[in-house]
Design a protein around this motif. Structure first.
Motif, PDB file in Angstrom:
ATOM      1  N   LEU A 195       0.265  -5.984  -9.563  1.00  0.00           N
ATOM      2  CA  LEU A 195       0.652  -4.848  -8.732  1.00  0.00           C
ATOM      3  C   LEU A 195       0.514  -3.591  -9.562  1.00  0.00           C
ATOM      4  N   VAL A 196      -0.094  -2.559  -8.964  1.00  0.00           N
ATOM      5  CA  VAL A 196      -0.365  -1.317  -9.686  1.00  0.00           C
ATOM      6  C   VAL A 196       0.090  -0.120  -8.856  1.00  0.00           C
ATOM      7  N   ALA A 197       0.889   0.746  -9.477  1.00  0.00           N
ATOM      8  CA  ALA A 197       1.263   2.018  -8.862  1.00  0.00           C
ATOM      9  C   ALA A 197       0.214   3.050  -9.250  1.00  0.00           C
ATOM     10  N   ASP A 198      -0.298   3.776  -8.273  1.00  0.00           N
ATOM     11  CA  ASP A 198      -1.264   4.841  -8.541  1.00  0.00           C
ATOM     12  C   ASP A 198      -0.543   6.172  -8.351  1.00  0.00           C
ATOM     13  N   GLU A 199      -0.283   6.842  -9.458  1.00  0.00           N
ATOM     14  CA  GLU A 199       0.487   8.081  -9.439  1.00  0.00           C
ATOM     15  C   GLU A 199      -0.192   9.185  -8.626  1.00  0.00           C
ATOM     16  N   GLN A 200      -1.499   9.315  -8.762  1.00  0.00           N
ATOM     17  CA  GLN A 200      -2.230  10.369  -8.064  1.00  0.00           C
ATOM     18  C   GLN A 200      -2.333  10.099  -6.568  1.00  0.00           C
ATOM     19  N   ARG A 201      -2.592   8.862  -6.192  1.00  0.00           N
ATOM     20  CA  ARG A 201      -2.761   8.520  -4.778  1.00  0.00           C
ATOM     21  C   ARG A 201      -1.447   8.176  -4.085  1.00  0.00           C
ATOM     22  N   THR A 230       0.385   5.417  -4.154  1.00  0.00           N
ATOM     23  CA  THR A 230       0.296   4.110  -3.511  1.00  0.00           C
ATOM     24  C   THR A 230       0.655   3.004  -4.495  1.00  0.00           C
ATOM     25  N   VAL A 231       0.857   1.809  -3.948  1.00  0.00           N
ATOM     26  CA  VAL A 231       0.974   0.589  -4.746  1.00  0.00           C
ATOM     27  C   VAL A 231       0.032  -0.427  -4.131  1.00  0.00           C
ATOM     28  N   SER A 288       1.853   2.763   1.108  1.00  0.00           N
ATOM     29  CA  SER A 288       0.935   3.886   1.285  1.00  0.00           C
ATOM     30  C   SER A 288       1.664   5.180   1.649  1.00  0.00           C
ATOM     31  N   THR A 289       2.959   5.100   1.920  1.00  0.00           N
ATOM     32  CA  THR A 289       3.761   6.289   2.219  1.00  0.00           C
ATOM     33  C   THR A 289       5.113   6.167   1.536  1.00  0.00           C
ATOM     34  N   GLY A 290       5.770   7.298   1.348  1.00  0.00           N
ATOM     35  CA  GLY A 290       7.124   7.292   0.825  1.00  0.00           C
ATOM     36  C   GLY A 290       7.258   7.427  -0.676  1.00  0.00           C
ATOM     37  N   LEU A 291       6.145   7.488  -1.395  1.00  0.00           N
ATOM     38  CA  LEU A 291       6.201   7.663  -2.839  1.00  0.00           C
ATOM     39  C   LEU A 291       5.684   9.045  -3.201  1.00  0.00           C
ATOM     40  N   GLN A 292       6.384   9.716  -4.096  1.00  0.00           N
ATOM     41  CA  GLN A 292       5.955  11.042  -4.545  1.00  0.00           C
ATOM     42  C   GLN A 292       5.243  10.973  -5.897  1.00  0.00           C
ATOM     43  N   LYS A 335      12.916   3.023  -5.786  1.00  0.00           N
ATOM     44  CA  LYS A 335      12.735   2.578  -4.396  1.00  0.00           C
ATOM     45  C   LYS A 335      12.473   1.080  -4.404  1.00  0.00           C
ATOM     46  N   VAL A 336      13.055   0.382  -3.434  1.00  0.00           N
ATOM     47  CA  VAL A 336      12.956  -1.070  -3.356  1.00  0.00           C
ATOM     48  C   VAL A 336      12.210  -1.441  -2.084  1.00  0.00           C
ATOM     49  N   PHE A 337      11.202  -2.288  -2.244  1.00  0.00           N
ATOM     50  CA  PHE A 337      10.380  -2.751  -1.124  1.00  0.00           C
ATOM     51  C   PHE A 337      10.380  -4.273  -1.116  1.00  0.00           C
ATOM     52  N   LYS A 338      10.216  -4.864   0.050  1.00  0.00           N
ATOM     53  CA  LYS A 338      10.077  -6.302   0.196  1.00  0.00           C
ATOM     54  C   LYS A 338       8.647  -6.590   0.623  1.00  0.00           C
ATOM     55  N   TYR A 339       8.007  -7.539  -0.042  1.00  0.00           N
ATOM     56  CA  TYR A 339       6.667  -7.955   0.375  1.00  0.00           C
ATOM     57  C   TYR A 339       6.620  -9.485   0.413  1.00  0.00           C
TER      58      TYR A 339
END
Length: 123
Positions: free
Chosen positions: A63-69, A71-72, A86-90, A114-118
């Motif tokens: 799993l990779v967080a993309d700071e510029q885009r 996204t994860v 794809s939304t909700g991250l600054q 922020k916590v997400f379930k996948y």
């Protein structure tokens, strides 16, 4: 491990080795012998903006967080990458994932985690 281009975040891989993100670059996957068998850009044809936090789940997916885009993405061992967030991250930075399928993302611009379930396969 030499010859990295601005290493940022690193995470162990369950079967040995590690994964490391490079600032404004790529995400490299190393085996336990510290040899570079692949990068996510070359393996998946994925273009990163600025990869930041990385983690590996119990299935071996990266799993990779993309700071510029902002996204994860999840990169499974086999198959195409999946955009998990794809939304909700600054400004996503450090990440961790749990064996129960929770993804924890530090959002440095909003000063929170922020916590997400996948979905993951059952234990």
């Amino acid at each position: 491990v030499p010859n990295l281009q601005g290493p940022r975040y690193v995470s162990p891989v369950p079967r040995g080795g590690f994964v490391v993100s490079e600032e404004c670059g790529d995400v490299k996957v190393f085996v336990s012998s510290h040899k570079l068998p692949s990068s996510l850009s070359s393996k998946y044809g994925h273009q990163f903006g600025n990869p930041a936090g990385v983690c590996v789940d119990r299935d071996g997916s990266i799993l990779v967080a993309d700071e510029q885009r902002r996204t994860v993405h999840l990169f499974p061992e086999h198959g195409a990458p999946i955009c998990l967030v794809s939304t909700g991250l600054q400004r996503p930075a450090g990440m961790a994932c749990s064996s129960s399928g929770h993804l924890f993302v530090a959002d440095t611009l909003e000063n929170c985690v922020k916590v997400f379930k996948y979905c993951v396969r059952p234990p």
